[in-house]
Design a protein around this motif. Structure first.
Motif, mmCIF file in Angstrom:
data_model
loop_
_atom_site.group_PDB
_atom_site.id
_atom_site.type_symbol
_atom_site.label_atom_id
_atom_site.label_comp_id
_atom_site.label_asym_id
_atom_site.label_seq_id
_atom_site.Cartn_x
_atom_site.Cartn_y
_atom_site.Cartn_z
ATOM 1 N N ALA A 129 0.758 -1.103 0.040
ATOM 2 C CA ALA A 129 -0.025 0.126 0.097
ATOM 3 C C ALA A 129 0.980 1.075 0.128
ATOM 4 O O ALA A 129 0.444 2.170 -0.800
ATOM 5 C CB ALA A 129 -0.934 0.088 1.208
ATOM 6 N N HIS A 130 1.679 1.263 0.712
ATOM 7 C CA HIS A 130 2.774 2.517 0.917
ATOM 8 C C HIS A 130 3.807 2.656 -0.016
ATOM 9 O O HIS A 130 4.334 3.833 -0.500
ATOM 10 C CB HIS A 130 3.392 2.712 2.423
ATOM 11 N N GLU A 131 4.595 1.455 -0.364
ATOM 12 C CA GLU A 131 5.691 1.358 -1.072
ATOM 13 C C GLU A 131 5.653 1.141 -2.522
ATOM 14 O O GLU A 131 6.419 1.852 -3.308
ATOM 15 C CB GLU A 131 6.752 0.640 -0.491
ATOM 16 N N LEU A 132 4.782 0.351 -2.822
ATOM 17 C CA LEU A 132 4.463 0.028 -4.205
ATOM 18 C C LEU A 132 3.171 0.724 -4.909
ATOM 19 O O LEU A 132 3.732 1.218 -5.806
ATOM 20 C CB LEU A 132 4.172 -1.354 -4.366
ATOM 21 N N ASN A 133 2.123 0.783 -4.159
ATOM 22 C CA ASN A 133 1.112 1.399 -5.019
ATOM 23 C C ASN A 133 0.928 2.978 -4.620
ATOM 24 O O ASN A 133 0.440 3.675 -5.352
ATOM 25 C CB ASN A 133 -0.306 0.598 -4.459
ATOM 26 N N GLY A 134 0.990 3.110 -3.522
ATOM 27 C CA GLY A 134 0.672 4.524 -2.936
ATOM 28 C C GLY A 134 1.640 5.773 -3.709
ATOM 29 O O GLY A 134 0.864 6.625 -4.093
ATOM 30 N N PRO A 135 2.714 5.732 -4.063
ATOM 31 C CA PRO A 135 3.599 6.283 -4.833
ATOM 32 C C PRO A 135 2.860 6.711 -6.323
ATOM 33 O O PRO A 135 3.240 7.508 -7.035
ATOM 34 C CB PRO A 135 4.813 5.688 -4.925
ATOM 35 N N THR A 136 2.014 5.666 -6.907
ATOM 36 C CA THR A 136 1.399 5.942 -8.103
ATOM 37 C C THR A 136 0.257 6.855 -8.200
ATOM 38 O O THR A 136 -0.226 7.206 -9.124
ATOM 39 C CB THR A 136 1.165 4.455 -8.673
ATOM 40 N N PHE A 137 -0.227 7.244 -6.977
ATOM 41 C CA PHE A 137 -1.366 8.014 -6.976
ATOM 42 C C PHE A 137 -1.404 9.298 -5.657
ATOM 43 O O PHE A 137 -1.963 10.245 -5.970
ATOM 44 C CB PHE A 137 -2.455 7.548 -6.938
ATOM 45 N N ALA A 138 -0.773 8.948 -4.704
ATOM 46 C CA ALA A 138 -0.856 9.793 -3.662
ATOM 47 C C ALA A 138 0.267 11.109 -3.649
ATOM 48 O O ALA A 138 1.513 10.787 -4.507
ATOM 49 C CB ALA A 138 -0.319 9.127 -2.257
ATOM 50 N N HIS A 139 -0.126 12.206 -3.558
ATOM 51 C CA HIS A 139 0.873 13.201 -3.647
ATOM 52 C C HIS A 139 1.863 13.596 -2.303
ATOM 53 O O HIS A 139 2.813 14.075 -2.274
ATOM 54 C CB HIS A 139 0.203 14.649 -3.681
ATOM 55 N N ALA A 140 1.555 12.801 -1.320
ATOM 56 C CA ALA A 140 2.414 12.665 -0.192
ATOM 57 C C ALA A 140 2.144 11.423 0.769
ATOM 58 O O ALA A 140 0.933 10.962 0.730
ATOM 59 C CB ALA A 140 1.980 13.974 0.754
ATOM 60 N N ILE A 141 3.054 10.758 1.375
ATOM 61 C CA ILE A 141 3.051 9.731 2.117
ATOM 62 C C ILE A 141 3.866 9.847 3.389
ATOM 63 O O ILE A 141 4.907 9.961 3.288
ATOM 64 C CB ILE A 141 3.405 8.215 1.491
ATOM 65 N N LEU A 142 3.262 10.195 4.483
ATOM 66 C CA LEU A 142 3.621 10.602 5.516
ATOM 67 C C LEU A 142 3.597 9.715 6.867
ATOM 68 O O LEU A 142 2.844 8.841 6.827
ATOM 69 C CB LEU A 142 3.127 11.948 6.057
ATOM 70 N N THR A 143 4.366 10.083 7.996
ATOM 71 C CA THR A 143 4.028 9.408 9.341
ATOM 72 C C THR A 143 3.268 10.397 9.953
ATOM 73 O O THR A 143 3.072 11.528 9.732
ATOM 74 C CB THR A 143 5.556 9.196 10.054
ATOM 75 N N THR A 144 2.565 9.902 11.141
ATOM 76 C CA THR A 144 1.871 10.556 12.007
ATOM 77 C C THR A 144 2.524 11.701 12.612
ATOM 78 O O THR A 144 2.018 12.811 12.430
ATOM 79 C CB THR A 144 1.129 9.586 13.135
ATOM 80 N N ARG A 145 3.737 11.652 12.726
ATOM 81 C CA ARG A 145 4.682 12.708 13.487
ATOM 82 C C ARG A 145 4.845 13.685 12.452
ATOM 83 O O ARG A 145 4.843 14.936 12.728
ATOM 84 C CB ARG A 145 6.079 12.157 13.872
ATOM 85 N N GLU A 146 5.094 13.436 11.199
ATOM 86 C CA GLU A 146 5.237 14.382 10.112
ATOM 87 C C GLU A 146 3.925 15.234 9.816
ATOM 88 O O GLU A 146 3.831 16.348 9.660
ATOM 89 C CB GLU A 146 5.763 13.680 8.934
ATOM 90 N N LEU A 147 3.082 14.336 9.887
ATOM 91 C CA LEU A 147 1.609 15.194 9.566
ATOM 92 C C LEU A 147 1.329 15.940 10.717
ATOM 93 O O LEU A 147 0.680 17.020 10.399
ATOM 94 C CB LEU A 147 0.428 13.882 9.397
ATOM 95 N N LEU A 148 1.473 15.689 12.046
ATOM 96 C CA LEU A 148 1.214 16.573 12.918
ATOM 97 C C LEU A 148 2.028 17.736 12.951
ATOM 98 O O LEU A 148 1.516 19.134 13.484
ATOM 99 C CB LEU A 148 1.217 15.725 14.381
ATOM 100 N N THR A 149 3.183 17.693 12.518
ATOM 101 C CA THR A 149 4.071 18.954 12.560
ATOM 102 C C THR A 149 3.624 19.817 11.579
ATOM 103 O O THR A 149 3.341 21.014 11.825
ATOM 104 C CB THR A 149 5.501 18.439 12.191
ATOM 105 N N ALA A 150 2.959 19.325 10.325
ATOM 106 C CA ALA A 150 2.262 20.108 9.387
ATOM 107 C C ALA A 150 1.358 20.933 9.968
ATOM 108 O O ALA A 150 1.026 21.977 9.599
ATOM 109 C CB ALA A 150 2.203 19.277 8.303
ATOM 110 N N LEU A 151 0.168 20.000 10.350
ATOM 111 C CA LEU A 151 -1.163 20.520 10.895
ATOM 112 C C LEU A 151 -0.851 21.549 12.040
ATOM 113 O O LEU A 151 -2.015 22.353 12.192
ATOM 114 C CB LEU A 151 -1.854 19.323 11.475
ATOM 115 N N ARG A 152 0.192 21.412 12.920
ATOM 116 C CA ARG A 152 0.420 22.362 13.818
ATOM 117 C C ARG A 152 0.984 23.571 13.236
ATOM 118 O O ARG A 152 1.263 24.599 14.094
ATOM 119 C CB ARG A 152 1.469 21.990 14.838
ATOM 120 N N GLY A 153 1.578 23.646 12.197
ATOM 121 C CA GLY A 153 2.039 24.845 11.452
ATOM 122 C C GLY A 153 3.409 25.138 11.973
ATOM 123 O O GLY A 153 3.914 26.086 11.802
#
Length: 211
Positions: free
Chosen positions: A182-206
């Motif tokens: 899901a994340h290494e083979l298929n995800g990169p063919t359609f997703a614009h970003a594949i993050l960890t929760t920690r990375e996402l939370l950093t972005a959401l907190r600005g």
């Protein structure tokens, strides 16, 4: 590529947060438990939903069809998952297993999309209309399962023109190999970003863009 998320243009799509998937005693929990515990699924979902709400990011519930007697029995070609549901009665309506996990209940004004019959949260539902009416351009997909409903909903979102983010440790699957696919083979063919929760939370907190 660095990613930023404007709160008014972003939605967290919480897919299938049912007791049958996420709670001890749920019908499907034993099949996902190993992967879910390894990635810290429940704590990560709690952190993402809480942070999204705090940041003013919309949380949208994307539920699977709750099974009812007679579902699929007269269909010409129910898919393998639907055939399994005919036997297991997963997510049965008016049962504990078909209720949302107690930690993931819709808040005031939050959208609960119409139930999807198969794997895409967009197919035969009002999800696209709801997102467009609320000005959403970026969707962050979390919930279950990584290689079925998350992947199908993400692919459909990409086709409709949304910016799609997957979160590696805010989902689960029956096997580690399915997560890898899901994340290494298929995800990169359609997703614009594949993050960890920690990375996402950093972005959401600005605090800076997610890498």
């Amino acid at each position: 590529m660095a990613e930023t998320y404007a709160p008014r243009r972003t939605a967290v799509l919480l897919v299938d947060p049912y007791n049958d998937f996420l709670s001890e005693g749920g019908k499907i929990w034993p099949a996902v438990e190993s992967v879910a515990r390894e990635v810290g699924l429940l704590d990560n979902l709690r952190a993402i939903v809480g942070s999204a709400r705090q940041a003013g990011v919309r949380v949208v519930f994307v539920p699977h069809r709750r099974w009812e007697p007679g579902d699929y029995e007269s269909w010409d070609h129910p898919n393998p998952t639907q055939r399994n549901i005919m036997v297991s009665h997963s997510f049965a309506r008016d049962t504990w297993g078909g209720e949302f996990h107690p930690d993931f209940q819709p808040g005031p004004g939050e959208v609960v999309a119409r139930e999807h019959w198969s794997q895409s949260g967009f197919a035969n539902t009002d999800l696209d209309m709801q997102l467009k009416q609320h000005g959403i351009s970026h969707v962050i997909l979390v919930g279950l399962l990584a290689n079925t409903c998350i992947e199908s909903t993400g692919r459909f979102a990409m086709e409709l023109g949304y910016h799609v983010t997957l979160v590696r440790d805010a989902t689960a699957a029956f096997k580690p190999e399915m997560m890898h696919s899901a994340h290494e083979l298929n995800g990169p063919t359609f997703a614009h970003a594949i993050l960890t929760t920690r990375e996402l939370l950093t972005a959401l907190r600005g605090e800076g863009p997610a890498a």
